[in-house]
Each structure stands twice: as structure tokens, then as C-alpha cells.
Design an enzyme around this catalytic site. Structure first.
Site, PDB file in Angstrom:
ATOM      1  N   GLY A   1      19.372  43.820  37.691  1.00 58.08           N
ATOM      2  CA  GLY A   1      18.215  43.839  36.803  1.00 58.08           C
ATOM      3  C   GLY A   1      18.097  42.509  36.096  1.00 58.08           C
ATOM      4  O   GLY A   1      18.537  41.481  36.592  1.00 58.08           O
TER       5      GLY A   1
ATOM      6  N   GLY B   1      18.663  40.637  32.229  1.00 56.06           N
ATOM      7  CA  GLY B   1      19.017  40.630  30.822  1.00 56.06           C
ATOM      8  C   GLY B   1      17.908  39.930  30.078  1.00 56.06           C
ATOM      9  O   GLY B   1      16.880  39.545  30.640  1.00 56.06           O
TER      10      GLY B   1
ATOM     11  N   PHE C   1      17.857  36.996  28.870  1.00 59.18           N
ATOM     12  CA  PHE C   1      17.726  35.567  29.130  1.00 59.18           C
ATOM     13  C   PHE C   1      18.245  35.169  30.499  1.00 59.18           C
ATOM     14  O   PHE C   1      18.662  34.045  30.698  1.00 59.18           O
ATOM     15  CB  PHE C   1      18.454  34.768  28.035  1.00 59.18           C
ATOM     16  CG  PHE C   1      17.848  34.980  26.680  1.00 59.18           C
ATOM     17  CD1 PHE C   1      16.748  34.249  26.275  1.00 59.18           C
ATOM     18  CD2 PHE C   1      18.352  35.938  25.829  1.00 59.18           C
ATOM     19  CE1 PHE C   1      16.172  34.451  25.038  1.00 59.18           C
ATOM     20  CE2 PHE C   1      17.784  36.145  24.584  1.00 59.18           C
ATOM     21  CZ  PHE C   1      16.686  35.403  24.190  1.00 59.18           C
TER      22      PHE C   1
ATOM     23  N   VAL D   1      20.408  39.351  36.462  1.00 58.20           N
ATOM     24  CA  VAL D   1      21.726  39.977  36.542  1.00 58.20           C
ATOM     25  C   VAL D   1      21.957  40.509  37.950  1.00 58.20           C
ATOM     26  O   VAL D   1      21.123  41.243  38.485  1.00 58.20           O
ATOM     27  CB  VAL D   1      21.867  41.130  35.519  1.00 58.20           C
ATOM     28  CG1 VAL D   1      23.261  41.737  35.591  1.00 58.20           C
ATOM     29  CG2 VAL D   1      21.573  40.626  34.109  1.00 58.20           C
TER      30      VAL D   1
ATOM     31  N   LYS E   1      25.325  37.272  34.908  1.00 58.11           N
ATOM     32  CA  LYS E   1      24.028  36.931  34.328  1.00 58.11           C
ATOM     33  C   LYS E   1      23.820  35.440  34.511  1.00 58.11           C
ATOM     34  O   LYS E   1      24.669  34.636  34.130  1.00 58.11           O
ATOM     35  CB  LYS E   1      23.982  37.292  32.841  1.00 58.11           C
ATOM     36  CG  LYS E   1      22.610  37.077  32.199  1.00 58.11           C
ATOM     37  CD  LYS E   1      22.631  37.337  30.705  1.00 58.11           C
ATOM     38  CE  LYS E   1      22.828  38.782  30.373  1.00 58.11           C
ATOM     39  NZ  LYS E   1      22.644  39.042  28.914  1.00 58.11           N
TER      40      LYS E   1
ATOM     41  N   ASP F   1      19.380  41.814  17.699  1.00 58.28           N
ATOM     42  CA  ASP F   1      18.438  42.440  18.625  1.00 58.28           C
ATOM     43  C   ASP F   1      18.955  43.806  19.084  1.00 58.28           C
ATOM     44  O   ASP F   1      19.034  44.085  20.277  1.00 58.28           O
ATOM     45  CB  ASP F   1      18.175  41.539  19.829  1.00 58.28           C
ATOM     46  CG  ASP F   1      16.905  41.924  20.585  1.00 58.28           C
ATOM     47  OD1 ASP F   1      16.055  42.632  20.011  1.00 58.28           O
ATOM     48  OD2 ASP F   1      16.763  41.521  21.761  1.00 58.28           O
TER      49      ASP F   1
END
Length: 361
Positions: free
Chosen positions: A10, A12, A14, A17, A33, A128
Site C-alpha cells: 500500500g 504510507g 510519505f 510500501v 517504505k 498525526d
């Protein structure tokens, strides 16, 4: 550790991944990542913070970093432990009405508090907290992830110009919206938003218009609505999270002793159906679970997918206007600051449309 890039998992906040497959025999399941090396400041910040706070079971474990050259691009890579249960946001989606039983909410809350307490006593703020950044491991352990926006608490106090909107609007605290102040109490406010969302099945703020959303959070005495199905203990817990004055908001350490979580363990049995494919689906990254907004000048698939609005990165006319109405600083009234922010963004997007929402980082 030597590894090769595997199937995508998927995105992340920034970077992209993927699974990371060790070249030598190993039982360690990892993900990597990655982002363009030229845009790796945020991912490097995440690596630095994870190294500083390693050792906490409720925080995703960093296993190292490296540079690689792929398809003619130099990439920066951070190796992380794999959380096979995916993100909490995915669990909410798979829960039918998107609501979780209170016993599960209590367990998740206990684990999140342990992680936040560790982060805060280590001198950092996550900045966050939201369901997309809360991962579930194989046996139901909760793992806080995505520290790209994290900061040292002391650096926040020392900032002369509080000029960033850091994080995701739906989970921002009042002090963040009105003055750019984001200390450890802001993480607690966001935690309250996550708990309420787990109980109600929808985000705490029902506003699709950025003007209404920011004004509602930052101006006046309105608080997020407490889910009706939540117990009195749960509502009291949320009340401690949603104190407008950050100096009076309860800390993670104080909340760990609250009756809502004090007698709970912190693991939840995962629904096996969510892991049938072995690969969790891409976790949405924006306030209303819509796809990321992406720059026009992205570098293949490895560009950063979110942005932090800073006074230094805004167009010059915007910077000047902000400084003009604040007398050379951003210490203006909440209403004026919000009005300035909203007016500048209005011409770029139609905020009444859900398709226009982005993660403001």
C-alpha cells in the site's frame, strides 16, 4: 540486512510500501517504505524518531534503512516490521456499521495510551494520530505507525512562528487550528477523535466543508459529539480528551488510570477474513477515506503523497497576507487566522465536494 523488493502492500503517508524479502533465510517478515531520495526528509525524520523510541511494543519497529537505485531513480528505503492485520481504518470498514464493540474499544484505547505515553515521555509528539496510522499485528497487538510528521516536543515550544497545519483536519485539536500549537495534548485530542469514531462508526465532525470544519474546531465552545452507545465511563474518558484548554487536558499517563481502561488488557483477536489475501488493502490517507492528492510533478510511484503547509512553502502573496493581518507574526486571533487560511484555499478547491479533500500535512 540484504533484501529485495516484493509485492506492494500500500502507501504510507510519505512513500510507497512493499514487502521486503530477505535474500538470506529469515523468519522476519518485513515491509519497506520507499520514496525518492531527493524527497526523503520526512521519511528520514520517521526513521530518526523510530530509532529514538524503539523498544515499545505499541510502536512499529524499524529494522534499518538503505539507498537503492531502481528504474534509474535513487530511492531512500526504511525497513519496518509487518503488521498483518492492516490499519484500524480497514477494520472499521469491515465491521458492517463501522462500529466496534465497547470491549474492543477499551482494549485498543489501552494499547494506544501505552504507546502515546512512551512517545511523550521520550520527548516526542506524533502529530498525526488517526485510524489509518494505527496498525494491527498478527495477534491483535496495536502498533502506532507513520511518524513522518512527528516532532520533538521541545522544538515545538521553541518555534517562533507557529505556521504549520500539521496532520489531518478531522483529528486536529483546537489549539492546532487556531495557533499552530501542537504539543503532546494535541495527540490526546486526536486519540479522543479516534475513540469516538470507533464507537459511532463515523468521524466526530460531520462537516464536508473546510470552512465549517476549521471554524467548528477552532472557534467557540463546541465539542465533538459523544457516541450515544458509549458507556458513561467512555463518555467521561472522552470528556477528559476533549478539554479545549490543552494545559488542562488529561495526559496519556493520567488516562491510563481512568476506569475506562484501567482493568483492560491491550490485545484484540483479529477477524481472520481480513487477512485472507495475506496483503492488507491500501489504507486511505485523507480525512474522509478518499485517495491522496498527488503533485503533478510526481517521480514515478515513489513520490511523497502528502504535504505539510508551511509559511515558507506557501506562495509569496499568501505569506505576505498572513503576516500582514497578524502584524508580522501568526499570533493573531483564531477567527482571523482561520479566515485567512480558508480564503486562500477556497480558490484552489471546491470544499463542499468530498472529492476535493486532501490530507493536510
Amino acid at each position: 540486512m540484504d533484501w529485495v523488493r516484493g509485492e506492494p502492500v500500500g502507501h504510507g503517508s510519505f512513500g510507497k510500501v512493499n514487502f521486503a524479502v530477505p535474500t538470506k533465510q529469515s523468519t522476519q517478515v518485513m515491509v519497506v517504505k520507499s520514496c525518492a531520495a531527493s524527497r526523503s526528509d520526512t521519511l528520514m525524520n520517521e526513521k530518526l524518531i523510530l530509532d529514538e523510541i524503539k523498544g515499545c511494543p505499541q510502536i512499529i519497529n524499524c529494522l534499518g534503512d538503505s539507498y537503492t537505485y531502481e528504474n534509474g531513480k535513487k530511492l531512500y528505503n526504511v525497513l519496518l516490521e509487518y503488521a498483518s492485520g492492516g490499519a484500524l481504518s480497514e477494520k472499521l470498514k469491515s465491521s458492517g456499521d463501522r462500529q466496534l464493540p465497547e470491549i474492543e474499544i477499551r482494549k485498543y484505547t489501552k494499547a494506544l495510551l501505552k504507546g502515546l505515553h512512551y512517545i511523550h515521555k521520550s520527548g516526542y509528539v506524533h502529530c498525526d494520530i488517526k485510524p489509518q496510522n494505527i496498525l494491527l499485528a498478527e495477534y491483535g497487538q496495536v502498533k502506532l505507525a507513520d511518524f513522518g510528521l512527528g516532532k520533538r516536543a521541545e522544538s515545538i515550544k521553541d518555534e517562533k512562528l507557529r505556521c504549520e497545519l500539521r496532520g489531518t483536519p478531522l483529528y486536529m485539536s483546537p489549539e492546532m487550528v487556531t495557533s499552530g500549537e501542537q504539543g503532546t495534548p494535541a495527540d490526546i485530542w486526536a486519540l479522543g477523535c479516534v475513540i469516538a469514531e470507533m464507537a459511532a462508526g463515523v468521524p466526530v465532525w460531520g462537516y464536508s466543508n473546510i470552512t465549517q470544519l476549521l471554524m467548528k474546531i477552532g472557534v467557540g465552545d463546541a465539542l465533538p459529539e459523544f457516541p450515544a452507545k458509549l458507556s458513561e465511563e467512555g463518555k467521561d474518558f472522552l470528556q477528559k480528551c476533549f478539554i479545549k484548554d490543552p494545559s488542562k487536558r488529561w495526559t496519556a499517563e493520567m488516562l491510563l488510570n481512568h476506569q475506562f481502561v484501567a482493568d483492560q488488557d491491550d490485545t484484540v483477536t483479529l477477524n481472520d477474513e481480513r487477512c485472507e489475501s495475506g496483503t492488507p488493502s491500501t489504507s486511505p490517507r485523507c480525512p474522509f477515506d478518499f485517495p491522496d492528492w498527488v503533485f503533478d510533478d510526481v517521480i514515478d510511484d515513489y513520490s511523497e503523497s502528502s504535504v505539510t503547509y508551511q509559511i515558507t512553502s506557501l506562495p509569496s502573496p499568501v505569506i505576505q497576507e498572513l503576516l500582514n493581518f497578524s502584524g508580522g507574526s501568526l499570533s493573531t486571533s483564531p477567527a482571523e487566522r482561520l479566515r485567512g487560511l480558508i480564503n486562500e484555499f477556497k480558490h484552489e478547491s471546491e470544499w463542499s465536494s468530498a472529492d476535493g479533500w486532501i490530507s493536510v500535512r
